[in-house]
Design a protein around this motif. Structure first.
Motif, PDB file in Angstrom:
ATOM      1  N   GLU A 166       3.260 -18.367 -26.330  1.00 53.21           N
ATOM      2  CA  GLU A 166       4.078 -18.712 -25.162  1.00 53.21           C
ATOM      3  C   GLU A 166       4.629 -17.455 -24.493  1.00 53.21           C
ATOM      4  O   GLU A 166       4.822 -16.422 -25.142  1.00 53.21           O
ATOM      5  N   GLU A 167       4.897 -17.598 -23.181  1.00 50.16           N
ATOM      6  CA  GLU A 167       5.445 -16.480 -22.424  1.00 50.16           C
ATOM      7  C   GLU A 167       6.950 -16.393 -22.677  1.00 50.16           C
ATOM      8  O   GLU A 167       7.645 -17.396 -22.619  1.00 50.16           O
ATOM      9  N   VAL A 168       7.425 -15.181 -22.958  1.00 56.75           N
ATOM     10  CA  VAL A 168       8.858 -14.967 -23.142  1.00 56.75           C
ATOM     11  C   VAL A 168       9.461 -14.466 -21.832  1.00 56.75           C
ATOM     12  O   VAL A 168      10.509 -14.907 -21.394  1.00 56.75           O
ATOM     13  N   SER A 169       8.778 -13.520 -21.214  1.00 53.24           N
ATOM     14  CA  SER A 169       9.248 -12.970 -19.944  1.00 53.24           C
ATOM     15  C   SER A 169       8.052 -12.495 -19.141  1.00 53.24           C
ATOM     16  O   SER A 169       7.137 -11.880 -19.680  1.00 53.24           O
ATOM     17  N   ARG A 170       8.069 -12.820 -17.852  1.00 49.32           N
ATOM     18  CA  ARG A 170       6.941 -12.432 -17.006  1.00 49.32           C
ATOM     19  C   ARG A 170       6.932 -10.935 -16.729  1.00 49.32           C
ATOM     20  O   ARG A 170       5.982 -10.385 -16.236  1.00 49.32           O
ATOM     21  N   PHE A 171       8.051 -10.267 -17.024  1.00 52.67           N
ATOM     22  CA  PHE A 171       8.131  -8.824 -16.815  1.00 52.67           C
ATOM     23  C   PHE A 171       8.345  -8.152 -18.159  1.00 52.67           C
ATOM     24  O   PHE A 171       9.143  -8.620 -18.967  1.00 52.67           O
ATOM     25  N   GLY A 172       7.627  -7.065 -18.397  1.00 51.59           N
ATOM     26  CA  GLY A 172       7.706  -6.422 -19.704  1.00 51.59           C
ATOM     27  C   GLY A 172       8.072  -4.957 -19.622  1.00 51.59           C
ATOM     28  O   GLY A 172       8.732  -4.517 -18.677  1.00 51.59           O
ATOM     29  N   SER A 173       7.595  -4.193 -20.621  1.00 54.58           N
ATOM     30  CA  SER A 173       8.023  -2.804 -20.753  1.00 54.58           C
ATOM     31  C   SER A 173       7.428  -1.896 -19.684  1.00 54.58           C
ATOM     32  O   SER A 173       7.933  -0.799 -19.456  1.00 54.58           O
ATOM     33  N   THR A 174       6.342  -2.314 -19.046  1.00 52.10           N
ATOM     34  CA  THR A 174       5.783  -1.572 -17.914  1.00 52.10           C
ATOM     35  C   THR A 174       5.441  -2.602 -16.841  1.00 52.10           C
ATOM     36  O   THR A 174       5.342  -3.803 -17.144  1.00 52.10           O
TER      37      THR A 174
ATOM     38  N   GLU B  12      15.353  -9.481 -21.500  1.00 52.18           N
ATOM     39  CA  GLU B  12      14.236  -9.886 -20.656  1.00 52.18           C
ATOM     40  C   GLU B  12      14.623  -9.828 -19.177  1.00 52.18           C
ATOM     41  O   GLU B  12      13.821  -9.472 -18.319  1.00 52.18           O
ATOM     42  N   VAL B  13      15.875 -10.206 -18.891  1.00 51.26           N
ATOM     43  CA  VAL B  13      16.351 -10.174 -17.505  1.00 51.26           C
ATOM     44  C   VAL B  13      16.494  -8.729 -17.038  1.00 51.26           C
ATOM     45  O   VAL B  13      16.157  -8.376 -15.910  1.00 51.26           O
ATOM     46  N   ASP B  14      16.973  -7.888 -17.935  1.00 51.32           N
ATOM     47  CA  ASP B  14      17.110  -6.464 -17.626  1.00 51.32           C
ATOM     48  C   ASP B  14      15.752  -5.887 -17.232  1.00 51.32           C
ATOM     49  O   ASP B  14      15.613  -5.192 -16.216  1.00 51.32           O
ATOM     50  N   LEU B  15      14.739  -6.205 -18.041  1.00 53.46           N
ATOM     51  CA  LEU B  15      13.385  -5.724 -17.768  1.00 53.46           C
ATOM     52  C   LEU B  15      12.874  -6.274 -16.444  1.00 53.46           C
ATOM     53  O   LEU B  15      12.246  -5.563 -15.657  1.00 53.46           O
ATOM     54  N   SER B  16      13.142  -7.558 -16.208  1.00 53.52           N
ATOM     55  CA  SER B  16      12.639  -8.185 -14.992  1.00 53.52           C
ATOM     56  C   SER B  16      13.229  -7.522 -13.752  1.00 53.52           C
ATOM     57  O   SER B  16      12.501  -7.154 -12.825  1.00 53.52           O
ATOM     58  N   LEU B  17      14.550  -7.370 -13.735  1.00 50.20           N
ATOM     59  CA  LEU B  17      15.192  -6.814 -12.549  1.00 50.20           C
ATOM     60  C   LEU B  17      14.785  -5.359 -12.342  1.00 50.20           C
ATOM     61  O   LEU B  17      14.599  -4.918 -11.202  1.00 50.20           O
ATOM     62  N   SER B  18      14.628  -4.612 -13.434  1.00 47.99           N
ATOM     63  CA  SER B  18      14.187  -3.219 -13.298  1.00 47.99           C
ATOM     64  C   SER B  18      12.765  -3.139 -12.765  1.00 47.99           C
ATOM     65  O   SER B  18      12.441  -2.267 -11.957  1.00 47.99           O
ATOM     66  N   ASN B  19      11.915  -4.055 -13.225  1.00 47.78           N
ATOM     67  CA  ASN B  19      10.539  -4.081 -12.735  1.00 47.78           C
ATOM     68  C   ASN B  19      10.480  -4.403 -11.246  1.00 47.78           C
ATOM     69  O   ASN B  19       9.726  -3.799 -10.495  1.00 47.78           O
TER      70      ASN B  19
END
Lengths: 153, 253
Positions: A124-132, B37-44
């Motif tokens: 499952e997806e945890v977050s659509r945005f990751g470390s890069t 996860e929110v931190d990463l999202s907003l930074s992205n």
């Protein structure tokens, strides 16, 4: 000569994911005797400058200082340009590769990803945005390990 | 003072300033967001926007032809020379207020770039086509949160309503047209923003309905950002963003 330049580029790693080369990722769009055309993956990818510098350094080191590097935005980079070899290297590195031909349509109904560790589709997806910019955070419900997934783009 | 840029350069600068100011605002969340996860999202999202700004401001400088690059325009203009819309400079407030701003702006930007990707001027079309794929992610992220907060607890719903209420006054400006827009359209680079309104309304209303939220009541619009009349918030943002280049002009890594 073009073949030689391409061979050199195949040895230039992506600075964020060193397991794959800039050629594997589809960043290199065109190679000729006097120029190399590259394209950024994401507009804000901080690795863009490093990639250009790495390519410059590799070309210079092999006597191709006169080969120019140009950047083209169009057509926009897509994960469909990642080579089959690149996809395998990503998987081996622990990053689930993007499905082919997914493009932007995959945004709303993210297809299930295969866990790069145990191969389970129970993920499952945890977050659509990751470390890069290019990766999303996923988790495997079978082996309980988190993993990165290359975003469909 | 209104920016002295020629119309087409001004048009590119408006696009760049929208992205730059919103990117800088989102960067303020780095290390402070409610969850990693929110931190990463907003930074992205911030990174994507700053990438867009680099391209659009670079283009503005190239069109102007006076030797100013993206950094020069970003760090060495004063507040009245910025032409971003007022929406993007609004303070982050709480998380719901930030999401409200992102939601309203990203859906506008997605519609704008869908059209701009088709314009004759290849420089504008290429940046828009490239950025559009990223903006679709931003719009999806913001919409998901509007639904989650709006259709959440009493507390989250109240905050989402308050956030939308704060930002709603600045949405009319997104679709306002003036001489700079007309010149850009005549040059084959611009988009008829007024014509985006109906689609924007439909997209926003669909998400609000799913979030069990009412559309905020119409009210007097506040405008002026495009011609350099800003809220007090932008100056503070710029003083932080520009400090290093003002104190040490030309400093680089």
């Amino acid at each position: 000569m073009t073949k030689e330049i391409r061979r050199i580029l195949e040895s230039v790693p992506d600075p964020e994911i060193p397991a794959v080369s800039v050629v594997d990722l589809g960043i290199v769009r065109e190679v000729s005797a006097d120029r190399v055309v590259i394209t950024p993956t994401y507009t804000g990818c901080p690795a863009t400058h490093t990639i250009e510098q790495s390519i410059r350094a590799a070309l210079d080191a092999h006597g191709f200082a006169d080969v120019a590097i140009e950047t083209a935005l169009a057509p926009p980079w897509s994960t469909d340009w990642i080579s089959d070899a690149g996809r395998e290297k990503l998987r081996a590195y622990g990053i689930a590769p993007p499905p082919k031909g997914a493009g932007a349509s995959a945004l709303k109904n993210a297809q299930a990803a295969e866990c790069p560790r145990c191969g389970s589709m129970h993920t499952e997806e945890v977050s659509r945005f990751g470390s890069t910019p290019c990766k999303a955070l996923w988790r495997c419900k079978a082996c309980a390990e988190p993993f990165d997934r290359f975003k469909c783009h | 003072m209104v920016s002295a840029l020629p119309p087409l350069a001004d048009y590119a600068a408006r696009l760049g300033d929208d992205s730059l100011v919103l990117g800088q605002r989102l960067g303020e969340w780095c290390g402070h967001a409610p969850a990693i996860e929110v931190d990463l999202s907003l930074s992205n999202v911030a990174l994507d926007l700053i990438g867009q700004a680099t391209h659009f401001l670079g283009l503005a400088g190239a069109i102007e032809g006076a030797g100013r690059d993206a950094d020069k325009l970003a760090f060495h203009r004063d507040v009245m020379d910025f032409s971003n819309c007022l929406l993007v400079e609004q303070p982050n407030g709480d998380f719901a207020q930030t999401i409200a701003r992102q939601f309203l702006f990203s859906h506008y930007q997605a519609l704008l770039f869908e059209q701009m990707a088709q314009v004759k001027d290849e420089r504008f079309a290429a940046i828009a086509a490239k950025a559009l794929k990223e903006v679709n992610y931003h719009a999806t992220l913001a919409s998901d949160w509007v639904v989650r907060l709006g259709d959440g607890t009493d507390e989250s719903k109240a905050r989402m309503i308050a956030g939308l209420d704060w930002m709603w006054r600045f949405t009319d400006e997104l679709f306002a047209m003036d001489d700079v827009d007309a010149a850009a359209i005549a040059a084959g680079a611009g988009v008829d923003k007024a014509a985006l309104r109906a689609d924007w309304d439909a997209r926003v209303d669909a998400v609000l309905a799913e979030a069990t939220l009412a559309r905020p009541a119409a009210r007097r619009a506040i405008v002026g950002g495009r011609v350099g009349r800003h809220s007090e918030h932008l100056g503070h943002l710029l003083s932080e963003m520009q400090f290093l280049q003002r104190a040490y002009p030309g400093a680089s890594w």
